[in-house]
Write an enzyme that holds these catalytic residues in place. Sequence first.
Site, short mmCIF file in Angstrom:
data_model
loop_
_atom_site.label_atom_id
_atom_site.label_comp_id
_atom_site.label_asym_id
_atom_site.label_seq_id
_atom_site.Cartn_x
_atom_site.Cartn_y
_atom_site.Cartn_z
N GLU A 186 0.81 -1.22 0.00
CA GLU A 186 0.00 0.00 0.00
C GLU A 186 0.85 1.27 0.00
O GLU A 186 0.47 2.28 0.60
CB GLU A 186 -0.95 -0.01 1.21
CG GLU A 186 -1.91 -1.18 1.20
CD GLU A 186 -2.85 -1.20 2.40
OE1 GLU A 186 -3.96 -1.73 2.26
OE2 GLU A 186 -2.47 -0.67 3.45
N GLU A 255 -7.02 -7.35 -1.00
CA GLU A 255 -7.67 -7.19 0.30
C GLU A 255 -9.11 -6.73 0.12
O GLU A 255 -9.37 -5.56 -0.19
CB GLU A 255 -6.91 -6.18 1.19
CG GLU A 255 -5.55 -6.66 1.64
CD GLU A 255 -4.89 -5.70 2.63
OE1 GLU A 255 -5.59 -4.78 3.12
OE2 GLU A 255 -3.68 -5.87 2.89
#
Length: 789
Positions: A186, A255
């Site tokens: 991320e 995710e």
Amino acid sequence: MAAAAGPRLLPLLLLLHPLLLVAAAAASGVTYDHRSLVISGRRRLLISASIHYPRSVPAMWPKLLAEAKDGGADCIETYVFWNGHETAPGKYYFEDRFDLVQFARVVKDAGLFLMLRIGPFVAAEWNFGGVPAWLHYIPGTVFRTNNEPFKSHMKSFTTKIVDMMKEERFFASQGGHIILAQIENEYGYYQQAYGAGGKAYAMWAGSMALAQNTGVPWIMCQQYDVPDHVINTCNSFYCDQFKPNSPTQPKIWTENWPGWFQTFGESNPHRPPEDVAFSVARFFGKGGSVQNYYVYHGGTNFDRTSGGPFITTSYDYDAPIDEYGLRRLPKWAHLKELHKSIKLCEHSLLFGNSTSLSLGPQQEVRSQTLMVDMVPETLQASKSDQWSIFTERIGIWDKNDFVRNEFVDHINTTKDSTDYLWHTTSFDVDRNYPATGNHPVLNIGSKGHAVHAFLNNMLIGSAYGNGSESSFSVHMPINLKAGKNEIALLSMTVGLKSAGPYYEWVGAGLTSVNISGIKNGTMDLSSNNWAYKIGLEGEHYSLFKPDQGNNQRWRPEPEPPKHQPLTWYKVNVDVPQGDDPVGLDMQSMGKGLVWLNGNAIGRYWPRTSPTDDRCTPSCDYRGKFSPNKCRVGCGKPTQRWYHVPRSWFHPSGNTLVVFEEQGGDPTKITFSRRVAASVCSFVSENYPSIDLESWDKSISDDNPVAAKVELSCPKGKNISSVKFASFGDPSGTCRSYQQGSCHHSGSLSVVEKACLNINSCTVSLSDEGFGEDPCPGVTKTLAIEADCS
């Protein structure tokens, strides 16, 4: 002639059949195109489940994987937790719940693929984002940018993990089961904050990963400028609109957040499972290839490893499998059915035919539902003397570590070796205070995370930040005595920050202390001489370790003191009966740490959330979900039960150690067994059962199998009673089923005949016991609720 024609003919065949080219290249590993991964020559749509190995214990791994597989998972995803493995530069730990190789082996034995997200920065609601605290103190180090010390250690650890996996031949290119690897995590959220160094670092990370020669694709999630040959992926509540950087790459959702993380003192975010299911259906219906539930097993941040500050566990409230390893049903029952639908439609989805996946009403309710209860069990002491205690000395319990006439940063001082840092000082008060009738007030400012304040050896108050703002200020009315007064402040951390730009520089600790309302105005103590002591006396003596059970510092107490701060308690306990998962009920305590046989259960803090903390009586899941949309648990303890793995118990001689900071009643601590108490099912005749394991796609479905209810109690338990049964048009959910206008009067007897006093049973909706149709023209449904014992 024929032999010579073969080589000339092959290119033509490959041009005519491009899928043959993909299959040939993938025969020994993993390749991809815009449609999907190709694993050993076969295109795959993959359902993945996050099970992070340190958030459970090895004894739980096989069952967790079996539960995930039964729920429809093809693949397991896990991060690799750097600070759990490299405890000091070059000093590695791969044992117990950090035995990564063993976990990977168990995944392989379960017949599941593995997505290995090495990071080694992971965020993951994990302390310091998984980066070792020691790395912050290597001179010149800045995390996650074009910084040579950071890159050097990151590369060394990444190479260590890759080499371990290669040695075991776990990569798919070696015939193993690791099909994807991830570098970084991320970073796209924060790259801009690092300027040119951020871009250079991202490119370096991808190139460094590719140079590891794993033979499987590397991914970078939430990274919008990945290097060539690295796949960028999506993390979000929804990823159906996501498009990879390259038109040659598959659409991967690393995710899918079934919930949101919990924090001490706040209500629980709750993402309705219906919304999760619709998000998955949309993702695969719009060209998705791999979808991973984060986190599928809620897990527990044992020890002091919670990210934060203030984070309790990782998505545990809404994980499909709870921290005890039990499937959360009925909340997630329909996901298994959705996964079946995806597999049924796999060919159409892979090859671009028009396909619409949706979650119909029958899919929501078809599966068996296990309902679990926390059954309290008295904390049985196994020795006559029962309790022993040790009382912490307030303030500097030994020679001080140093003295300053200023406040130091808490984290830079303790280096995360402990939550606790003592500050003490003294001051004189004139005999004629105060100037007015007002009480003096102790004013404390802190950048986080919490503090207990003692005046003249008495606890006068506590204060803390919260999950959204660590810093705080507090004003405590006090009673001073004439002459010398002593202040001792116990500053505390509650988990280190786990993400954000330059997050490693975010500090904690006191910033100001003064006393107002006295004769000469405000007395500023911030620049007093402050004596510091790192950690607790009980920590120094390792009172939580098993070999310290006979330490003479423990004082036997048949009746332990209650509501006494800074107290260590020790009691020898028996193993809770049965084999159900065990939770420790800490509702009667304040805040502290707890261990069983030297194993850290972790921080406890049954802090009650506000009654008006954004909770709603019902949740309308239509529209986009956000963490504040459907909150629950207002006015209740944030966390009450703490998972104690059964593998941590000995047959006898179990030692429970509790360190209580504020004061509580240890006699009311209990174990609770998490018991699967009842089982339900709700099946309609227009949604027949399909066994995907034996389903032959080549056979037409002209004579579909009749719908049936399948009930099964956990191993070792039988169906002891049938509490509800209705064949007709019942409604409701498990434990609240209701008869409809159509109900067969013999429903209960048919089900009891088939199910009572056995572990599992099957009742077909075409069972002859139902006899004549009670309401022709109505689609029949059979609803059952039964007890297991």
